[in-house]
Design an enzyme around this catalytic site. Structure first.
Site, PDB file in Angstrom:
ATOM      1  N   CYS A  35     -14.574  -4.774  -8.476  1.00 21.27           N
ATOM      2  CA  CYS A  35     -13.733  -4.192  -9.526  1.00 21.27           C
ATOM      3  C   CYS A  35     -13.967  -4.830 -10.892  1.00 21.27           C
ATOM      4  O   CYS A  35     -13.476  -4.331 -11.900  1.00 21.27           O
ATOM      5  CB  CYS A  35     -12.265  -4.308  -9.129  1.00 21.27           C
ATOM      6  SG  CYS A  35     -11.949  -3.624  -7.503  1.00 21.27           S
ATOM      7  N   HIS A  55      -8.154  -3.404 -15.066  1.00 18.82           N
ATOM      8  CA  HIS A  55      -8.571  -2.716 -13.837  1.00 18.82           C
ATOM      9  C   HIS A  55      -7.327  -2.104 -13.191  1.00 18.82           C
ATOM     10  O   HIS A  55      -6.302  -2.765 -13.011  1.00 18.82           O
ATOM     11  CB  HIS A  55      -9.248  -3.727 -12.906  1.00 18.82           C
ATOM     12  CG  HIS A  55      -9.378  -3.232 -11.515  1.00 18.82           C
ATOM     13  ND1 HIS A  55      -9.932  -2.003 -11.217  1.00 18.82           N
ATOM     14  CD2 HIS A  55      -8.999  -3.783 -10.327  1.00 18.82           C
ATOM     15  CE1 HIS A  55      -9.895  -1.821  -9.909  1.00 18.82           C
ATOM     16  NE2 HIS A  55      -9.341  -2.880  -9.355  1.00 18.82           N
ATOM     17  N   ASN A  71      -6.910   3.024  -7.132  1.00 23.10           N
ATOM     18  CA  ASN A  71      -7.866   1.981  -7.506  1.00 23.10           C
ATOM     19  C   ASN A  71      -9.281   2.498  -7.220  1.00 23.10           C
ATOM     20  O   ASN A  71      -9.681   2.619  -6.070  1.00 23.10           O
ATOM     21  CB  ASN A  71      -7.553   0.727  -6.672  1.00 23.10           C
ATOM     22  CG  ASN A  71      -8.525  -0.407  -6.905  1.00 23.10           C
ATOM     23  OD1 ASN A  71      -9.600  -0.217  -7.481  1.00 23.10           O
ATOM     24  ND2 ASN A  71      -8.171  -1.588  -6.440  1.00 23.10           N
TER      25      ASN A  71
HETATM   26  O1  UT7 Z   1      -9.147  -3.967  -6.641  1.00 25.43           O
HETATM   27  C1  UT7 Z   1      -8.961  -5.296  -6.284  1.00 25.43           C
HETATM   28  C2  UT7 Z   1      -7.664  -5.762  -6.645  1.00 25.43           C
HETATM   29  N1  UT7 Z   1      -6.688  -5.425  -5.608  1.00 25.43           N
HETATM   30  C3  UT7 Z   1      -5.439  -5.658  -5.859  1.00 25.43           C
HETATM   31  O2  UT7 Z   1      -5.120  -6.078  -6.940  1.00 25.43           O
HETATM   32  C4  UT7 Z   1      -4.410  -5.465  -4.759  1.00 25.43           C
HETATM   33  C5  UT7 Z   1      -3.343  -6.524  -4.908  1.00 25.43           C
HETATM   34  N2  UT7 Z   1      -2.244  -6.406  -3.958  1.00 25.43           N
HETATM   35  C6  UT7 Z   1      -1.327  -5.419  -4.045  1.00 25.43           C
HETATM   36  O3  UT7 Z   1      -1.405  -4.560  -4.886  1.00 25.43           O
HETATM   37  C7  UT7 Z   1      -0.133  -5.472  -3.108  1.00 25.43           C
HETATM   38  O4  UT7 Z   1      -0.138  -6.716  -2.432  1.00 25.43           O
HETATM   39  C8  UT7 Z   1      -0.113  -4.309  -2.062  1.00 25.43           C
HETATM   40  C9  UT7 Z   1       0.182  -2.999  -2.745  1.00 25.43           C
HETATM   41  C10 UT7 Z   1      -1.444  -4.239  -1.329  1.00 25.43           C
HETATM   42  C11 UT7 Z   1       1.000  -4.564  -1.037  1.00 25.43           C
HETATM   43  O5  UT7 Z   1       2.249  -4.665  -1.714  1.00 25.43           O
HETATM   44  P1  UT7 Z   1       3.240  -5.863  -1.373  1.00 25.43           P
HETATM   45  O6  UT7 Z   1       4.454  -5.660  -2.169  1.00 25.43           O
HETATM   46  O7  UT7 Z   1       2.481  -7.149  -1.556  1.00 25.43           O
HETATM   47  O8  UT7 Z   1       3.574  -5.587   0.145  1.00 25.43           O
HETATM   48  P2  UT7 Z   1       3.410  -6.582   1.377  1.00 25.43           P
HETATM   49  O9  UT7 Z   1       1.989  -6.713   1.759  1.00 25.43           O
HETATM   50  O10 UT7 Z   1       4.200  -7.824   1.110  1.00 25.43           O
HETATM   51  O11 UT7 Z   1       4.150  -5.783   2.499  1.00 25.43           O
HETATM   52  C12 UT7 Z   1       5.580  -5.591   2.473  1.00 25.43           C
HETATM   53  C13 UT7 Z   1       5.974  -4.775   3.669  1.00 25.43           C
HETATM   54  C14 UT7 Z   1       5.395  -5.305   4.986  1.00 25.43           C
HETATM   55  O12 UT7 Z   1       6.355  -5.073   5.992  1.00 25.43           O
HETATM   56  P3  UT7 Z   1       7.304  -6.265   6.500  1.00 25.43           P
HETATM   57  O13 UT7 Z   1       6.360  -7.327   6.990  1.00 25.43           O
HETATM   58  O14 UT7 Z   1       8.074  -6.687   5.290  1.00 25.43           O
HETATM   59  O15 UT7 Z   1       8.125  -5.617   7.555  1.00 25.43           O
HETATM   60  C15 UT7 Z   1       4.201  -4.396   5.226  1.00 25.43           C
HETATM   61  O16 UT7 Z   1       3.894  -4.275   6.595  1.00 25.43           O
HETATM   62  O17 UT7 Z   1       5.459  -3.432   3.522  1.00 25.43           O
HETATM   63  C16 UT7 Z   1       4.689  -3.094   4.674  1.00 25.43           C
HETATM   64  N3  UT7 Z   1       3.620  -2.206   4.244  1.00 25.43           N
HETATM   65  C17 UT7 Z   1       3.811  -0.879   4.115  1.00 25.43           C
HETATM   66  N4  UT7 Z   1       4.860  -0.091   4.348  1.00 25.43           N
HETATM   67  C18 UT7 Z   1       4.722   1.211   4.101  1.00 25.43           C
HETATM   68  C19 UT7 Z   1       2.343  -2.512   3.868  1.00 25.43           C
HETATM   69  N5  UT7 Z   1       1.701  -1.401   3.515  1.00 25.43           N
HETATM   70  C20 UT7 Z   1       2.576  -0.384   3.659  1.00 25.43           C
HETATM   71  C21 UT7 Z   1       2.483   0.998   3.431  1.00 25.43           C
HETATM   72  N6  UT7 Z   1       3.572   1.750   3.673  1.00 25.43           N
HETATM   73  N7  UT7 Z   1       1.355   1.588   2.974  1.00 25.43           N
END
Ligand code: UT7
Length: 337
Positions: free
Chosen positions: A117, A262, A292
């Site tokens: 990216c 990005h 993205n």
């Molecule tokens: O291009 C390279 C750069 N990439 C990035 O910058 C990505 C950076 N990271 C992010 O944007 C975020 O970390 C994500 C969007 C990937 C995830 O968001 P988050 O707020 O960090 O969520 P999380 O991983 O802490 O997950 C929170 C909850 C979890 O459930 P529990 O453990 O709290 O029960 C996940 O299992 O959300 C759950 N979860 C989802 N639920 C519904 C994870 N993905 C999903 C989903 N739908 N798609």
């Protein structure tokens, strides 16, 4: 920087292309356990474009390039160099030469640049060196990715994020005092390379030939990402890179007209702007429509902002890319069109 350069460099024109197939959050919620509400709240993404079976990375890159060439009113034969920033080439040896042939840029040398990216930022910085040291006059920099081909469509934590697209910019030599690529700041932390990767997997089925030669072969896996860690990395390292770059040029954050990051996550965009005390009205964002798109995200958003007439002559644009590697970096541009 200006004192050491032989000639200036500026962006002459941009172009972009996205596939026709539009996939909504609603559709994804039929494939994995997710919802429109979760995706919009956590990322800002509403839909993304995906390449069709018969479309290739080069098709998208060529369309974006042709649009940029048409806008610049220059012939492909005038291009000296093509830099294709991509992490999803059609050929492991690179796709830039195929792009060169497709757009008939027969006088250009062409190579791929792999930096996920951050690829477009590194492409612009690389092109700028070739222009500012007097080697080349016209350079086509393309950021294109088709990560849908490498996405694990059963992993809800990553498949909701990515989309496909391409964006192109033509950089041209200009007099030193009209230089538009003011400065840059680049970084890599390879210790964190496993936080976001499409890793190579050794294949264990050994044939007698492999035994005799004492070699292994394998294949590439699908995207894996530690979302939380990449998020934390982005919101801390990107503002630091931008501040350092602004400082080196004696530019204050109030002087910045546009912040173009990005397009990874709306929350990251807002957090970075907040840390720099840059109002969100100066953020360029099209994340909700495309997700993205990796190396394509910055040139795609830049091209749209230009088409929407947002960017004016002499505007200062801070551009930052970040992602796998981990790599991150900033380039500061004064718009000269
Ligand atoms: O291009 C390279 C750069 N990439 C990035 O910058 C990505 C950076 N990271 C992010 O944007 C975020 O970390 C994500 C969007 C990937 C995830 O968001 P988050 O707020 O960090 O969520 P999380 O991983 O802490 O997950 C929170 C909850 C979890 O459930 P529990 O453990 O709290 O029960 C996940 O299992 O959300 C759950 N979860 C989802 N639920 C519904 C994870 N993905 C999903 C989903 N739908 N798609």
């Amino acid at each position: 920087m200006e004192s050491s350069i032989m000639q200036g460099a500026s962006i002459l024109a941009t172009g972009s292309a996205v596939p026709d197939l539009c996939v909504s959050n609603q559709t994804l919620s039929q494939i994995v356990d997710t919802s429109d509400d979760w995706i919009v709240t956590r990322t800002g993404i509403k839909e993304r474009r995906l390449v069709a079976k018969d479309q290739s990375l080069v098709d998208l890159a060529a369309l974006a390039s042709t649009r940029a060439l048409n806008k610049a009113s220059i012939s492909p034969l005038e291009i000296d160099l093509i830099i294709l920033a991509t992490s999803s080439p059609s050929d492991l040896f690179g796709s830039a030469s195929k792009l060169q042939a497709t757009i008939s840029a027969n006088n250009a040398i062409a190579f791929d640049l792999t930096a996920a990216c951050s690829g477009f930022v590194l492409g612009i910085v690389t092109a700028t060196q070739f222009i500012q040291n007097g080697s080349y006059k016209n350079i086509l920099v393309v950021g294109a990715d088709v990560l849908s081909r490498w996405t694990d469509w059963s992993d809800r934590s990553t498949c909701i994020l990515f989309g496909d697209g391409a964006g192109a910019a033509i950089l041209q030599a200009c007099p030193r005092h009209e230089n538009g690529i003011l400065g840059f700041q680049l970084n890599t932390d390879g210790n964190k390379s496993d936080q976001l990767s499409i890793a190579y997997q050794e294949h264990f089925a050994k044939t007698s030939l492999h035994e005799i030669l004492n070699i292994k072969q394998g294949f590439f896996q699908q995207i894996t990402m530690n979302g939380k860690e990449v998020y934390k990395f982005a919101v801390s390292k990107v503002p630091a890179s931008i501040s350092k770059c602004l400082q080196s040029l004696n530019i204050s954050s109030e002087q910045v007209n546009w912040l173009l990051l990005h397009q990874a996550n709306e929350r990251i965009l807002n957090a970075v702007a907040d840390r720099l005390s840059i109002p969100s009205s100066k953020l360029i964002s099209n994340l909700e429509k495309y997700g993205n798109t990796s190396a394509a995200s910055i040139p795609l958003a830049l091209d749209e902002a230009i088409k929407e007439d947002k960017i004016k002559f002499n505007d200062l644009i801070v551009i930052s890319g970040f992602g796998a590697g981990l790599t991150w970096g900033t380039v500061i541009i004064k718009w000269k069109c």
